[in-house]
Design a protein around this motif. Structure first.
Motif, PDB file in Angstrom:
ATOM      1  N   ASN A 221       0.835  -1.210   0.000  1.00  0.00           N
ATOM      2  CA  ASN A 221       0.000   0.000   0.000  1.00  0.00           C
ATOM      3  C   ASN A 221       0.870   1.261   0.000  1.00  0.00           C
ATOM      4  OD1 ASN A 221      -2.338  -1.499   0.018  1.00  0.00           O
ATOM      5  ND2 ASN A 221      -2.832  -1.133   2.167  1.00  0.00           N
ATOM      6  N   ASP A 227      -4.249  -0.615  -2.704  1.00  0.00           N
ATOM      7  CA  ASP A 227      -5.346  -0.282  -1.786  1.00  0.00           C
ATOM      8  C   ASP A 227      -5.905  -1.534  -1.099  1.00  0.00           C
ATOM      9  OD1 ASP A 227      -6.615  -1.365  -3.995  1.00  0.00           O
ATOM     10  OD2 ASP A 227      -7.939   0.338  -4.357  1.00  0.00           O
ATOM     11  N   ASP A 229      -7.312  -3.605   1.727  1.00  0.00           N
ATOM     12  CA  ASP A 229      -8.040  -3.374   2.973  1.00  0.00           C
ATOM     13  C   ASP A 229      -7.723  -4.548   3.892  1.00  0.00           C
ATOM     14  OD1 ASP A 229      -9.797  -3.079   5.076  1.00  0.00           O
ATOM     15  OD2 ASP A 229     -11.541  -2.650   3.822  1.00  0.00           O
ATOM     16  N   VAL A 258      -7.949  -5.251  -6.018  1.00  0.00           N
ATOM     17  CA  VAL A 258      -6.907  -4.397  -5.445  1.00  0.00           C
ATOM     18  C   VAL A 258      -6.200  -3.689  -6.585  1.00  0.00           C
ATOM     19  CG1 VAL A 258      -4.794  -4.313  -4.076  1.00  0.00           C
ATOM     20  CG2 VAL A 258      -6.610  -5.928  -3.456  1.00  0.00           C
ATOM     21  N   HIS A 259      -6.154  -2.368  -6.497  1.00  0.00           N
ATOM     22  CA  HIS A 259      -5.512  -1.557  -7.530  1.00  0.00           C
ATOM     23  C   HIS A 259      -4.116  -1.141  -7.067  1.00  0.00           C
ATOM     24  CE1 HIS A 259      -5.084   1.125 -10.937  1.00  0.00           C
ATOM     25  NE2 HIS A 259      -4.724   2.089 -10.111  1.00  0.00           N
ATOM     26  N   THR A 266      -5.042  -3.505 -11.871  1.00  0.00           N
ATOM     27  CA  THR A 266      -5.954  -4.003 -10.837  1.00  0.00           C
ATOM     28  C   THR A 266      -5.984  -5.525 -10.886  1.00  0.00           C
ATOM     29  OG1 THR A 266      -7.330  -2.021 -10.951  1.00  0.00           O
ATOM     30  CG2 THR A 266      -8.335  -3.986  -9.995  1.00  0.00           C
TER      31      THR A 266
END
Length: 320
Positions: A221, A227, A229, A258-259, A266
């Motif tokens: 990240n 990104d 989570d 997830v990008h 992505t």
């Protein structure tokens, strides 16, 4: 730093396109990851570090004698992945106590870790000759051919277990290639034992190992603009006593995307899909002898703890 980020980005771009998706454990060790691993080594479940310490405390003089050249002369003690050198200091003290003339050449890819180690050695062992090498393993191994005199190469902490079988054999052959008959290797091997103890060492009750594994996503990240989570990712570890393999994974707890800004890409993750992040193989003593022979090496000495949980093995090139 740009080169490291580029290598990390390339690794992630390749690893997340594989089936199963994979990321290398070498990227665990940012500053936060290194601090977490220091905590792991102190956990009650994590036996390898304190067990290898016990071997060095009990057999330090004999290990030093097995590594030092019988004929004397120039001698270098080269340690791959030196880190903080905590265990190695026991061996260095034994060599100094025996009056062995030698130079300690710690190798680490982290300039910061090397600066700290050299400063600590200057304070604790002022008579020690130190020649630090800030490089990766491949670079350090290529330089070994040009070193004068005898050498002993250390690869401690069961790091050999992080390689898969083919990679492990290739790495040992590369270690053996620059060695002369009088040279030695000292490699730490975690031995097979109660499967429950092994699994607990990689999935502790306090969750420190889980935090260590998940920190890889935090690093991605931060450094690659991903990104992830973390609330929707879990740590999972399993041990197969038939193959001796501990495998650690990051598990996607839901279907998600997830990008990565740095990749402009992505990646899709299905619910309960895994990213394989680490191997940690465990060995038997006969397997170590077989592996050594395949790599063109022979076992000279094996030093184990009283419970035979761990072995520090002295190797030399096999001579016809």
């Amino acid at each position: 730093m740009l080169k490291v980020l580029t290598e990390l980005a390339q690794h992630v771009g390749t690893g997340l396109q594989r089936t199963p998706k994979t990321l290398s454990s070498m990227y665990f060790y940012d500053d936060a990851g290194s601090r977490l691993f220091q905590q792991i080594m102190a956990l009650p479940e994590y036996y390898p570090t304190r067990t290898e310490f016990a071997i060095f405390r009990e057999h330090g003089a004999a290990i030093a004698a097995a590594l030092a050249p019988a004929a004397g002369g120039e001698f270098a003690l080269v340690e791959l992945g030196a880190g903080d050198g905590a265990k190695t200091k026991l061996l260095l003290r034994e060599l100094l106590r025996a009056g062995t003339a030698f130079t300690y050449a710690p190798v680490d890819i982290s300039a910061g870790a090397m600066t700290g180690l050299v400063a600590a050695l200057q304070q604790e062992l002022p008579d020690l000759q130190v020649a630090p090498v800030v490089a990766d393993y491949a670079t350090a191994l290529s330089q070994l051919r040009t070193w004068p005199g005898s050498k002993a190469v250390l690869f401690l902490g069961s790091n050999i277990g992080n390689f898969g079988p083919a990679e492990r054999l290739d790495f040992l052959r590369k270690l053996a290639a620059p060695l002369a008959p009088a040279d030695r290797l000292l490699i730490g091997f975690d031995l097979q034992k109660d499967p429950r103890r092994i699994r607990a060492a990689y999935d502790d009750a306090q969750g420190v190992t889980a935090a260590f594994n998940l920190n890889l996503l935090t690093r991605l990240n931060r450094e690659l603009g991903a990104d992830f989570d973390l609330a929707h990712w879990q740590h999972y570890t399993d041990y197969n006593p038939l193959t001796g393999a501990v495998r650690s994974y990051l598990v996607s707890a839901r279907s998600q995307q997830v990008h990565f800004a740095a990749l402009d890409e992505t990646f899709d993750f299905a619910a309960w899909e895994v990213i394989h992040t680490e191997n940690s193989f465990k060995f038997t003593l006969p397997q170590i002898h077989e592996l050594a022979a395949e790599a063109g090496l022979r076992v000279v000495h094996s030093f184990t703890d009283a419970a035979t949980d761990f072995a520090d093995v002295v190797l030399a090139i096999h001579q016809e």
